[in-house]
Design an enzyme around this catalytic site. Structure first.
Site, short mmCIF file in Angstrom:
data_model
loop_
_atom_site.label_atom_id
_atom_site.label_comp_id
_atom_site.label_asym_id
_atom_site.label_seq_id
_atom_site.Cartn_x
_atom_site.Cartn_y
_atom_site.Cartn_z
N HIS A 48 0.83 -1.21 0.00
CA HIS A 48 0.00 0.00 0.00
C HIS A 48 0.86 1.26 0.00
O HIS A 48 0.52 2.27 0.62
CB HIS A 48 -0.94 0.03 1.20
CG HIS A 48 -1.97 -1.05 1.20
ND1 HIS A 48 -3.24 -0.88 0.69
CD2 HIS A 48 -1.93 -2.34 1.64
CE1 HIS A 48 -3.92 -2.01 0.82
NE2 HIS A 48 -3.15 -2.91 1.39
N TYR A 103 0.84 -4.39 12.04
CA TYR A 103 0.74 -2.95 11.78
C TYR A 103 1.58 -2.12 12.74
O TYR A 103 2.27 -1.19 12.36
CB TYR A 103 -0.74 -2.50 11.77
CG TYR A 103 -1.43 -2.99 10.51
CD1 TYR A 103 -1.71 -4.35 10.35
CD2 TYR A 103 -1.75 -2.14 9.48
CE1 TYR A 103 -2.29 -4.82 9.18
CE2 TYR A 103 -2.33 -2.61 8.32
CZ TYR A 103 -2.60 -3.94 8.18
OH TYR A 103 -3.16 -4.42 7.03
N ASN A 162 -10.34 -2.65 2.61
CA ASN A 162 -10.06 -2.64 1.17
C ASN A 162 -11.35 -2.36 0.40
O ASN A 162 -12.44 -2.36 0.99
CB ASN A 162 -9.51 -4.01 0.73
CG ASN A 162 -8.02 -4.16 0.99
OD1 ASN A 162 -7.32 -3.20 1.27
ND2 ASN A 162 -7.55 -5.38 0.89
#
Ligand code: HDE
Length: 702
Positions: A91, A378, A164
């Site tokens: 991303h 993350y 998404n």
């Protein structure tokens, strides 16, 4: 610094002037060398000291070596040398904007989250859209999944829904993510191809991972080439939990539904847009927000209980499956509006750190194995990317509610906590914060038992049924696009065995699709079907899965490309502009010169594009208004002929003034059809724009 030319650019050629003889010293030369005037602040170093010369390094003699003691020069280059941070490992290419979420329906019976307690509650939001595979500088229209990451700044802390534009994922276990991404990104030996999956490594991996087949149908569909971020859906993908203030839990899936409906481009358009405007999506969002046309999505939830989960045909923890809306309707509980661009791309869009583990009391995780892995990944990735543990001190990542904790120090600490208490428990009077069992996260006390083993549940074994359901829910046109996309991608695969192995999965999805792709690849005979872990079953088609069955039905938010020449009918041009603006759309004028054209009434119509820079792929519909001479001029221009030919080939609605008719022949366009509309008088403009709300004249492609 404002956009106004405070400094005269003509002075930029001042070089090589001896410091002692500097024009600023002499009180002459370019205005930009002069001392700060009015409210122009003095240029300073990062330490705040005023800079005396920003054009010439300090040197010994006019042609001598630079001196170490030029602190301004050294600081300037030192900082420049460190301007980049690692791009996101996935991303990397993204674009963000600010806005808010407004709750339209309170759901206290479902969740204790404070924002859902009262309709009308608004919380600030930051959203970043992205592509997955390409580098930071890749083109927007790559065939790819789009990230749709939302950060909500609630009064109980930040809640990130890192989703998404596709509701399922390739893999069922986070342990496969590095393999998936390695296979999708550029091959390690040659460093290409980038931002595309049309290569051997990707399809080799996919062909060996039957669980990816449902997602493969989605990425080969037009969902992977959206027209705009504004016209695509978003999905939280995983099943989460809502927990209410009595501790009761419901499962929940999150949906974002664009107010302006769904729309995608065709693959041929995507390929050409990547050349004509690699920033097509970010420019679109920027233009919409800057012109006050704020994009909006509804927040929807699919809420269900254990009984539903037990009777549902698939495991609700399997992220390669969705729950069809027809089986479990989406309940709309809020609206997300993006109304402000960032002040600075790097500070906000580049540094924003989304983390799936950022939830608020009233929201909880499930055991979806992908979600569990993401909850580790993350936080970990931000440490590397943002250079330390204090990335929550960066304004875009900081909570907007009060926060108190004992975390301290580390790189780039921005806070200066007061007092001596930096641990807990302590007995100091100003002892600092304490955990609050009531206000804090209500972990749902799910009973867990089982042997410790590395295994995949049996309930995740059906890899094809929902892929089949997706394919069969599409219109014929959309099915054609899926088949063509597979043929295109696999034709770029150099290893025949890989092509065949991919095709061997398709009969489990649809026999026609398999035959069509095999034919398109020129396979002598269809390969033997792969052995399915579980035989697929037929499921009822779901209209919600098709883009075209959910057509926008409006031209609002869309763009008309108006190709004009000198002498074009002024009344027609104005009528078109009015009609588009009434429909909530925009007009961009394309002319032989960027200086614009003189219309039939002698007035100038300014242009935003020169013909060579404004191909018709950039627009949702086009109109060609010319004089007789203008039509001749355009006929001699390759770019103008392509403008018309492409608009026709891409099934666009095309309006034209009678003078422009000859251009169609020269462009090699076949018999004009009902989607090619003559504008004989200004009154015809509104009818044309009304027709454009169908967005494409699909009959031309049928
Ligand atoms: Fe991500 N993903 N992801 N992902 N993801 C990242 O975090 C990861 C997955 C998604 O605009 C990374 O800050 C793993 C699914 C978005 O900044 C990283 C797995 C979905 C964004 C990461 C997944 C997503 C990311 C890279 C498999 C849809 C961009 C940089 C278990 C629901 C957020 C970063 C933004 C970014 C890991 C799978 C969405 C490395 C391990 C499924 C929208 O942490």
């Amino acid at each position: 610094m404002t956009d106004d030319p405070i400094y005269s650019p003509s002075a930029t050629s001042q070089t090589g002037t001896e410091t002692a003889d500097h024009p600023a010293r002499r009180g002459e030369g370019g205005e930009w060398h002069q001392r700060p005037k009015g409210d122009t602040p003095p240029l300073t170093t990062a330490q705040g000291a005023p800079v005396h010369d920003n054009q010439n390094t300090l040197r010994s003699g006019p042609r001598g070596p630079a001196l170490m003691e030029d602190v301004h020069f050294r600081e300037k280059l030192f900082h420049f040398d460190h301007e980049r941070i690692p791009e996101r490992v996935v991303h990397a290419r993204g674009y963000g904007a600010h806005g808010y979420l407004e709750v339209t329906e309170a759901i206290p019976e479902l969740t204790a989250a404070s924002l859902f307690q009262k309709a009308g509650t608004r919380v600030p939001a930051f959203v970043r859209f992205s592509t997955v595979a390409g580098n930071k500088g890749s083109a927007d229209l790559a065939r790819d999944v789009r990230g749709f990451a939302v950060k909500l700044y609630t009064d109980q802390g930040n809640w990130d829904i890192v989703g998404n534009n596709i509701p399922v994922f390739f893999i069922q276990d986070a342990i496969k993510f590095p393999d998936l991404i390695h296979a999708a990104k550029a091959a390690p030996d040659r460093g290409f191809p980038q931002a595309q999956t049309a290569h051997d490594n990707f399809w080799d991996f996919i062909s060996l991972m039957p669980e990816s087949m449902h997602m493969v149908m989605w990425i080969m569909s037009d969902r992977a080439i959206p027209r705009s971020f504004r016209f695509m859906e978003g999905f939280g993908v995983h099943t989460f939990r809502f927990v209410n203030d009595r501790g009761e839990s419901h499962f929940v899936k999150f949906h974002w539904k664009p107010k302006l409906g769904l729309q995608s481009v065709t693959w041929d358009e995507a390929v050409k847009i990547m050349g004509a405007d690699p920033d097509f999506h970010r420019r679109d969002l920027w233009t919409a927000i800057q012109s006050g046309d704020f994009p909006e999505w509804e927040l929807g939830v699919q809420v269900f209980d254990d009984a539903f989960a037990d009777k549902f045909a698939f495991d609700v923890l399997d992220p390669t499956k969705l729950i069809p809306e027809e089986e479990l309707p989406v309940r709309i509980v809020g609206r997300l509006v993006l109304d402000r661009m960032v002040d600075n791309f790097f500070a906000e869009t580049e540094q924003v750190a989304f983390c799936t583990q950022n939830i608020v009391p009233g929201v909880d995780f499930t055991n979806d194995p992908l979600l569990q892995g993401r909850n580790f990944s993350y936080l970990d990735t931000q440490l590397k990317r943002l250079g330390g543990p204090n990335f929550t001190h960066i304004p875009v990542n900081a909570p907007k509610c009060p926060f108190h904790h004992f975390q301290q120090d580390g790189h780039m600490a921005m806070h200066a906590p007061q007092g001596r208490a930096n641990y807990e428990p302590n007995s100091w009077a100003q002892g600092g914060p304490r955990a609050d069992p009531e206000a804090g996260r209500q972990v749902f006390p799910e009973a867990i038992e089982g042997e410790k083993r590395a295994l995949r549940p049996e309930s995740f074994a059906d890899h094809y049924s929902q892929a089949r359901q997706f394919y069969r829910s599409q219109t014929e046109i959309e099915q054609g696009h899926i088949a063509e996309a597979l043929i295109f991608e696999l034709s770029k695969v150099e290893t025949p065995a890989v092509r065949e192995r991919v095709v061997s999965h398709l009969p489990h999805i649809d026999a026609d699709l398999a035959a069509r792709v095999a034919r398109g690849l020129g396979l002598a005979k269809p390969p033997k079907p792969a052995d399915p872990a579980r035989e697929p079953v037929d499921l009822p088609p779901s209209d919600a899965l098709s883009i075209l069955k959910n057509g926008a039905g409006r031209f609002e938010g869309r763009k008309l490309g108006l190709l004009v020449t000198d002498g074009a009918d002024a009344a027609l041009a104005r009528a078109l502009q009015d009609a588009v603006s009434k429909a909530g759309g925009m007009v961009e004028v394309i002319a032989p010169q960027i200086g614009g054209v003189a219309l039939s009434d002698g007035k100038t119509l300014p242009a935003q594009q020169k013909v060579t820079g404004g191909p018709s792929v950039l627009y949702d519909a086009v109109a060609i208004l010319t004089s007789a001479e203008g039509a001749e001029e355009l006929q001699g221009m390759h770019a103008a002929r392509s403008f018309v030919a492409d608009a026709f080939a891409h099934a666009k609605f095309i309006a034209y003034s009678p003078e422009a008719e000859a251009l169609f022949d020269r462009a090699g366009v076949g018999e004009p059809d009902a989607g090619v509309i003559a504008l004989n008088e200004p009154g015809d403009a509104a009818a044309f724009v009304a027709v454009c709300s169908a967005l494409r004249f699909w009959d031309r492609m049928g």
